[in-house]
Design a protein around this motif. Structure first.
Motif: not given
Length: 304
Positions: A39, A72-73, A149, A180-182, A185
């Motif tokens: 990831t 990405n996740d 996430d 936030s996406g991660g 971030q």
């Protein structure tokens, strides 16, 4: 399920030496390339910088190419692992639990990094800017919060369950909650002031975790953030494989990680996302409390 149960399930893992055959094993003919799912918890370039030397050493030791497949996740890595598109993946407890449930036990833990003192866990932490007026959870009522996430253990599952156990429903308590996406971030959002607070992860002394990775890359001055909440101990992220891989393959990959710190400590640190005393064998039982929390959260959503 009470999250303090996580503490009580972490026990010292006693290791027995695993046999390693220098001669080429049969599994190599069927798996000429081992793909590892990673990831992108930092950024794509940093992820490659972290894992490519590990992949090169894997090929040197086992004679088989390792390719790094980024996602990405967390969900994408879990799906790739359960579908057999990757042969090895680094997963947090929540992602491992999701994969285990979705595949009906089709994923298997191999190894987990130990902290410098031998401990096998880390903490979810709630961070704010150190120059802010926020000094405890109550100060954040009506303020903004970032989860990392939906499949993050420390960036969502553990703090969500912990807050609810304390009678706090995050969507009502905070003025605004976002994914936030991660983790990176989230931390950046707090640093630049676009977020009042965020959940991320760290271990004792910031040996491993998002804070350590960002400090090592010069992205974070630890004095710029303040931790105002800390979770009970959470089992460290682990390396897992599909259960149907050949047993010889699983043993050889396990042995690779168990000897990594002794042979190449800098690669062991990279693989652990921080500083480690070495990898030990991981067991499903270590992550049972996380699995129970994931199942409980899924059940509660279905009842709504």
């Amino acid at each position: 399920m009470k999250l303090h149960m996580i503490k009580t399930t972490l026990a010292t893992v006693m290791l027995a030496p695993l046999a390693f055959t220098v001669a080429q094993a049969d599994w190599r003919a069927d798996y000429p390339i081992v793909t590892m799912g990673a990831t992108t918890v930092e950024n794509q370039a940093a992820t490659i910088d972290r894992f490519q030397p590990l992949a090169d050493y894997f090929e040197e030791k086992l004679g088989i190419e390792m390719r790094i497949q980024q996602a990405n996740d967390y969900a994408a890595v879990v799906q790739a692992l359960t579908a057999g598109h990757v042969h090895l993946a680094r997963l947090g407890g929540s992602s491992y639990a999701a994969g285990w449930i979705d595949s009906d036990g089709g994923v298997e833990p191999l190894t987990v990094p130990a902290e410098l003192d031998g401990e096998l866990g880390y903490h979810s932490v709630l961070i704010v800017r150190s120059d802010s007026d926020y000094h405890n959870l109550e100060d954040l009522e009506g303020k903004s919060l970032a989860w990392a996430d939906p499949n993050s253990t420390s960036g969502y599952l553990v703090p969500l369950v912990s807050l609810r156990e304390d009678g706090i429903e995050p969507s009502d308590f905070f003025g605004n909650t976002v994914f936030s996406g991660g983790h990176e971030q989230s931390v950046i959002g707090v640093l630049n002031g676009s977020l009042d607070s965020a959940f991320t992860w760290t271990s004792k002394g910031d040996n491993t975790g998002q804070l350590r990775m960002m400090m090592d890359r010069g992205m974070l001055d630890r004095e710029d953030i303040r931790v105002i909440w800390e979770s009970p101990l959470i089992p460290n992220p682990l390396y897992a494989v599909p259960s149907d891989l050949p047993e010889e393959m699983k043993r050889d990959i396990t042995e690779f990680f168990l000897t990594l710190h002794e042979e190449r400590p800098e690669l062991a640190d990279a693989a652990a996302s921080g500083r480690t005393s070495g990898f030990v064998v991981a067991t499903h039982e270590m992550y049972q409390p996380i699995l129970s929390a994931v199942q409980e959260l899924r059940d509660s959503r279905r009842q709504r």
